[in-house]
Design a protein around this motif. Structure first.
Motif, PDB file in Angstrom:
ATOM      1  N   ARG A 319     -11.741  29.422   7.788  1.00 46.51           N
ATOM      2  CA  ARG A 319     -10.491  29.507   7.711  1.00 46.51           C
ATOM      3  C   ARG A 319      -9.618  28.334   7.030  1.00 46.51           C
ATOM      4  NH1 ARG A 319      -9.713  32.301  14.006  1.00 46.51           N
ATOM      5  NH2 ARG A 319     -11.298  33.755  13.567  1.00 46.51           N
ATOM      6  N   ILE A 320      -8.954  28.629   6.005  1.00 51.70           N
ATOM      7  CA  ILE A 320      -8.553  27.409   5.392  1.00 51.70           C
ATOM      8  C   ILE A 320      -7.156  27.515   5.211  1.00 51.70           C
ATOM      9  CG2 ILE A 320      -8.557  26.359   3.008  1.00 51.70           C
ATOM     10  CD1 ILE A 320     -11.024  27.748   2.129  1.00 51.70           C
ATOM     11  N   LEU A 321      -6.395  26.145   5.654  1.00 54.05           N
ATOM     12  CA  LEU A 321      -4.923  26.161   5.607  1.00 54.05           C
ATOM     13  C   LEU A 321      -4.355  25.372   4.638  1.00 54.05           C
ATOM     14  CD1 LEU A 321      -5.158  25.362   9.350  1.00 54.05           C
ATOM     15  CD2 LEU A 321      -4.670  27.806   8.410  1.00 54.05           C
ATOM     16  N   ASP A 322      -3.458  25.739   3.807  1.00 56.23           N
ATOM     17  CA  ASP A 322      -3.016  24.810   2.777  1.00 56.23           C
ATOM     18  C   ASP A 322      -1.788  23.810   3.351  1.00 56.23           C
ATOM     19  OD1 ASP A 322      -4.586  25.963   0.768  1.00 56.23           O
ATOM     20  OD2 ASP A 322      -3.164  27.409   0.155  1.00 56.23           O
ATOM     21  N   VAL A 323      -1.760  22.605   2.783  1.00 57.03           N
ATOM     22  CA  VAL A 323      -0.866  21.580   3.272  1.00 57.03           C
ATOM     23  C   VAL A 323      -0.165  21.096   1.969  1.00 57.03           C
ATOM     24  CG1 VAL A 323      -0.716  19.365   4.374  1.00 57.03           C
ATOM     25  CG2 VAL A 323      -2.397  21.076   5.117  1.00 57.03           C
ATOM     26  N   THR A 324       1.052  21.142   1.998  1.00 55.18           N
ATOM     27  CA  THR A 324       1.770  20.382   1.112  1.00 55.18           C
ATOM     28  C   THR A 324       2.917  19.125   1.796  1.00 55.18           C
ATOM     29  OG1 THR A 324       3.728  22.079   0.892  1.00 55.18           O
ATOM     30  CG2 THR A 324       2.035  22.311  -0.495  1.00 55.18           C
ATOM     31  N   GLU A 325       3.229  18.708   0.927  1.00 54.52           N
ATOM     32  CA  GLU A 325       4.264  17.591   1.771  1.00 54.52           C
ATOM     33  C   GLU A 325       5.626  18.311   2.514  1.00 54.52           C
ATOM     34  OE1 GLU A 325       7.199  13.682   0.680  1.00 54.52           O
ATOM     35  OE2 GLU A 325       6.052  14.734  -0.980  1.00 54.52           O
ATOM     36  N   ASN A 326       6.013  19.352   1.665  1.00 54.42           N
ATOM     37  CA  ASN A 326       7.460  19.881   2.353  1.00 54.42           C
ATOM     38  C   ASN A 326       6.851  20.746   3.464  1.00 54.42           C
ATOM     39  OD1 ASN A 326       9.082  19.105   0.216  1.00 54.42           O
ATOM     40  ND2 ASN A 326       8.746  20.686  -0.952  1.00 54.42           N
ATOM     41  N   ARG A 327       5.852  21.287   3.524  1.00 54.99           N
ATOM     42  CA  ARG A 327       5.171  22.006   4.662  1.00 54.99           C
ATOM     43  C   ARG A 327       5.089  21.237   5.776  1.00 54.99           C
ATOM     44  NH1 ARG A 327       0.167  26.347   5.205  1.00 54.99           N
ATOM     45  NH2 ARG A 327       1.097  27.184   6.742  1.00 54.99           N
ATOM     46  N   LEU A 328       4.528  19.906   5.572  1.00 51.57           N
ATOM     47  CA  LEU A 328       4.503  18.793   6.456  1.00 51.57           C
ATOM     48  C   LEU A 328       5.576  18.229   7.060  1.00 51.57           C
ATOM     49  CD1 LEU A 328       0.878  17.188   5.973  1.00 51.57           C
ATOM     50  CD2 LEU A 328       1.483  18.960   7.531  1.00 51.57           C
ATOM     51  N   ALA A 329       6.747  18.167   6.300  1.00 53.45           N
ATOM     52  CA  ALA A 329       7.811  17.539   6.909  1.00 53.45           C
ATOM     53  C   ALA A 329       8.335  17.599   8.062  1.00 53.45           C
ATOM     54  CB  ALA A 329       8.734  17.623   5.612  1.00 53.45           C
ATOM     55  N   ASP A 330       8.648  18.819   8.355  1.00 55.76           N
ATOM     56  CA  ASP A 330       9.154  19.348   9.604  1.00 55.76           C
ATOM     57  C   ASP A 330       8.043  19.171  10.595  1.00 55.76           C
ATOM     58  OD1 ASP A 330      11.613  19.791   8.526  1.00 55.76           O
ATOM     59  OD2 ASP A 330      11.275  21.778   8.383  1.00 55.76           O
ATOM     60  N   PHE A 331       6.881  19.361  10.260  1.00 55.04           N
ATOM     61  CA  PHE A 331       5.839  19.291  11.258  1.00 55.04           C
ATOM     62  C   PHE A 331       5.647  17.833  11.782  1.00 55.04           C
ATOM     63  CE2 PHE A 331       1.432  18.928  12.552  1.00 55.04           C
ATOM     64  CZ  PHE A 331       1.223  19.910  13.518  1.00 55.04           C
ATOM     65  N   THR A 332       5.586  16.875  10.599  1.00 60.01           N
ATOM     66  CA  THR A 332       5.425  15.590  11.081  1.00 60.01           C
ATOM     67  C   THR A 332       6.461  15.063  12.021  1.00 60.01           C
ATOM     68  OG1 THR A 332       4.502  14.913   8.481  1.00 60.01           O
ATOM     69  CG2 THR A 332       5.434  13.283  10.007  1.00 60.01           C
ATOM     70  N   ASP A 333       7.698  15.438  11.790  1.00 61.93           N
ATOM     71  CA  ASP A 333       8.921  15.277  12.738  1.00 61.93           C
ATOM     72  C   ASP A 333       8.563  15.479  13.971  1.00 61.93           C
ATOM     73  OD1 ASP A 333      10.270  13.848  10.894  1.00 61.93           O
ATOM     74  OD2 ASP A 333      11.623  15.458  10.366  1.00 61.93           O
ATOM     75  N   ARG A 334       7.867  16.726  14.082  1.00 64.08           N
ATOM     76  CA  ARG A 334       7.676  17.331  15.606  1.00 64.08           C
ATOM     77  C   ARG A 334       6.628  16.476  16.217  1.00 64.08           C
ATOM     78  NH1 ARG A 334       4.084  20.536  17.981  1.00 64.08           N
ATOM     79  NH2 ARG A 334       4.916  21.859  19.934  1.00 64.08           N
ATOM     80  N   THR A 335       5.540  16.176  15.434  1.00 68.14           N
ATOM     81  CA  THR A 335       4.128  15.330  15.876  1.00 68.14           C
ATOM     82  C   THR A 335       4.712  14.195  16.218  1.00 68.14           C
ATOM     83  OG1 THR A 335       2.919  16.631  14.454  1.00 68.14           O
ATOM     84  CG2 THR A 335       2.008  14.660  15.198  1.00 68.14           C
ATOM     85  N   LEU A 336       5.607  13.365  15.515  1.00 67.19           N
ATOM     86  CA  LEU A 336       5.891  12.042  15.715  1.00 67.19           C
ATOM     87  C   LEU A 336       6.843  12.136  16.969  1.00 67.19           C
ATOM     88  CD1 LEU A 336       6.197  10.240  12.409  1.00 67.19           C
ATOM     89  CD2 LEU A 336       4.416  10.281  13.589  1.00 67.19           C
ATOM     90  N   SER A 337       7.483  13.146  17.379  1.00 67.34           N
ATOM     91  CA  SER A 337       8.637  13.217  18.190  1.00 67.34           C
ATOM     92  C   SER A 337       7.671  13.364  19.869  1.00 67.34           C
ATOM     93  CB  SER A 337       9.373  14.190  18.213  1.00 67.34           C
ATOM     94  OG  SER A 337       8.770  15.556  18.304  1.00 67.34           O
ATOM     95  N   LEU A 338       6.550  13.819  19.755  1.00 69.10           N
ATOM     96  CA  LEU A 338       5.915  14.105  20.650  1.00 69.10           C
ATOM     97  C   LEU A 338       5.256  12.675  21.456  1.00 69.10           C
ATOM     98  CD1 LEU A 338       4.531  17.802  20.477  1.00 69.10           C
ATOM     99  CD2 LEU A 338       6.340  16.800  21.898  1.00 69.10           C
ATOM    100  N   LEU A 339       4.953  11.842  20.434  1.00 70.46           N
ATOM    101  CA  LEU A 339       4.223  10.413  20.779  1.00 70.46           C
ATOM    102  C   LEU A 339       4.824   9.749  21.952  1.00 70.46           C
ATOM    103  CD1 LEU A 339       3.151   9.095  17.285  1.00 70.46           C
ATOM    104  CD2 LEU A 339       1.747  10.694  18.736  1.00 70.46           C
TER     105      LEU A 339
END
Length: 628
Positions: A319-339
């Motif tokens: 199972r391969i998941l494609d990652v781009t900067e735009n796709r990660l932008a909102d996810f990055t915010d969510r990940t950092l907000s949980l730290l």
């Protein structure tokens, strides 16, 4: 895998159930399957459960036996063997869980049970007869455990936010410790982000006595304990055979200790490929393997190697998941907000993204192999440096340094530039140079005191770094738990996923550290014995490729990406860090003359973390005062 939280209050007041519930909610992502709590006057013990072994509700925690109550996070891989021993000693088991095995072992032996636990764990045991809390953490720091003492309350939890909820107030940031974050991109144990807060060190236990309001801490394991290290005396071929046997056994144990399906990570690197191949052979049926692809950043894309292994083993459900900067932008915010604390290893983001897409509850990974088998370039470079005559070293240090070695296209010249940039007068300074991402001058430029900017953690200051084994042991003790293992726990537990690491079997670690240096680094090839031991299981392209970290393309994104623009904006709107210094770094990084990507990313992570705290406490100016 789970989350725990609890505490003692000096005034023996009744703990507010809403406060306890808020603490449990703060770690709900660690254990979405069940929650439990235990109250006594002035005492609370809580648990969130991710059900993996004995899925029945009878194994919900806290679990009780006689005067003992336990909340446990992790897995004990040898729990079946221990269970048989404990039954012979007279324990009548009520569940099939490893939690009850741990509780029984502690009932019989107290903290003396810790050395014979094989697994990853952090737990708290309340002994109402002895009136004592015991906390303990596994050998290598796979599972986190923090505690806080302000003289009126003693609190502990798997994550910072659960402690904040119990404290009932905004905690004061420890600015001195924060300087360590900007140097290393993480906070090493025992340092915590707030005054009065510490991380329990790996391989340590702590006992808290509320009557005296005092604590005692001790160690049940140290990778560089005083006894003389054994040296493997067999041949290289014998070492390969023993390594295969030990790692295969470790994988088998981590697959077997589960009542739910288990998957594997497959980055395309040597370590995860070995774990995936062994897992396929052990399971003998279809097994899910997860990979990430960077279609817009081919230099970071390892998916072709992962596909190569998957093609070799038809049982792999790839199972391969494609990652781009735009796709990660909102996810990055969510990940950092949980730290709960700032953490700036950029590989946290793609790792967390991958974890968010895993359907299973349990997955095996390859972390730990580099520290055992000398996989990082740091090791070969430091050993080469140690052999250089002092007059040659002095000459190399006198040469002008390249401002941005990462930009050099020729791999040999790039490696030479990095090597020269880290040459120092002694091994401790050299290790620090390789393991830090912000210089003391840069940290001071952000507004920290010079004394804090130059502070060296005692695990490094006291390190003996005369041999390759010394360097590996220092990394296992310092960098592995504070960076790699913390990243794995943060990334996975944000999404209720348990990651198991077969390379961190304690007997395998001891075996790896017994191997002579020539078995680990040979002819410029790192992880030599590991590569050769599994040559028949892996495609040639994986065997021949060099080390590649699971990274974001931060260097490029901080030149032209939206994260660079956002950092510039948020830096202008705060006074916690020197905004002009940050903007100067952005400009110089954009020009390509110097590489400031790591320190800029640390600033970005920190300011995002602060913004998240301000929103949660709804006091826009409070943190500025706390950190001033």
């Amino acid at each position: 895998m789970c989350g725990l939280t609890g505490g003692l209050w000096r005034d023996a007041r009744r703990v507010d159930p809403e406060v306890a519930a808020a603490s449990l909610e703060a770690i709900a992502h660690r254990g979405p399957d069940a929650r439990g709590h235990h109250f006594e006057p002035g005492l609370f013990l809580g648990h969130r459960r991710l059900s993996i072994i004995d899925l029945d509700s009878r194994s919900t925690q806290p679990m009780h036996a006689g005067p003992l109550s336990i909340a446990f996070n992790g897995e004990i891989y040898n729990y079946r063997e221990l269970r048989n021993t404990l039954q012979r000693r007279g324990w009548a088991f009520r569940t099939e869980s490893d939690t009850e095995v741990l509780l029984a072992a502690f009932t019989f032996d107290g903290i003396d049970c810790l050395p014979y636990l094989e697994g990853m764990f952090a737990f708290a045991v309340w002994d109402r007869k002895a009136r004592r809390f015991t906390l303990a953490r596994d050998r290598y720091g796979e599972k986190p455990l923090l505690y806080f003492d302000d003289g009126s309350q003693f609190l502990f939890a798997s994550e910072v936010r659960a402690i904040e909820a119990l404290a009932g107030r905004e905690l004061e940031i420890d600015r001195s410790n924060l300087a360590l974050f900007f140097r290393f991109s993480y906070l090493p144990a025992p340092y915590g982000p707030f005054k009065g807060m510490k991380q329990l060190r790996p391989g340590h236990w702590l006992q808290f006595d509320p009557a005296r309001w005092s604590m005692q801490e001790g160690s049940f394991y140290s990778v560089n304990a005083g006894e003389k290290q054994e040296t493997f005396l067999g041949s290289f071929d014998e070492a390969k055979v023993e390594l295969r046997q030990r790692l295969t056994t470790s994988v088998r144990h981590r697959l077997a200790a589960s009542d739910v399906p288990v998957a594997t990570f497959l980055s395309g690197g040597l370590d995860s490929s070995i774990i995936a191949a062994l897992s396929v052979q052990e399971v003998g049926s279809r097994i899910a393997c997860y990979s990430v692809a960077f279609p817009n950043d081919p230099a970071f894309d390892e998916s072709p190697y992962a596909k190569s292994l998957a093609a070799r083993y038809p049982q792999i459900d790839h199972r391969i998941l494609d990652v781009t900067e735009n796709r990660l932008a909102d996810f990055t915010d969510r990940t950092l907000s949980l730290l709960g604390e700032p953490f700036a290893d950029a590989s946290l983001i793609p790792t967390a993204f991958l974890c968010s897409q895993v359907d299973e509850k349990v997955i095996l990974g390859g972390d730990g192999a580099d520290e055992l088998f000398a996989g990082y370039g740091t090791y070969a470079s430091m050993r080469m440096s140690a052999r250089i005559p002092s007059w040659v070293r002095a000459g190399l240090q006198a040469l002008p340094q390249h401002g941005n070695p990462a930009a050099i296209r020729n791999p040999l010249l790039r490696a030479a530039a990095f090597f020269c940039s880290h040459l120092k007068s002694n091994a401790v300074e050299e290790y620090l140079s390789w393991r830090t991402y912000g210089s003391p001058e840069q940290v001071e430029g952000l507004g920290f005191l010079q004394a804090d900017a130059i502070r060296v953690p005692e695990d490094i200051a006291d390190a003996r770094l005369a041999t390759l084994r010394d360097i590996l042991m220092t990394d296992i003790k310092f960098n592995l738990p504070a960076d790699m293992l913390k990243k794995v726990d943060l990334a996975s537990m944000q999404h209720g996923l348990e990651v198991r690491l077969p390379f961190l079997d304690s007997e395998l670690v001891a075996f790896a550290l017994s191997l002579p240096e020539r078995f680990l680094i040979s002819g410029g090839a790192r992880k030599h014995v590991l590569r050769e031991a599994f040559r028949d299981e892996l495609p040639v392209d994986i065997l021949r490729r060099g080390k590649s970290g699971f990274l974001l393309p931060i260097r490029q994104w901080m030149k032209t990406g939206r994260m660079r623009d956002e950092l510039s904006d948020i830096a202008s709107m705060q006074t916690l860090l020197d905004a002009q210094t940050i903007k100067g770094w952005i400009h110089r990084h954009e020009s390509g003359r110097q590489d400031f990507s790591q320190i800029l990313w640390a600033c970005y992570v920190f300011l995002k973390w602060m913004s998240s705290r301000q929103r949660r406490f709804q006091k826009p100016n409070s943190q500025a005062a706390a950190i001033a």
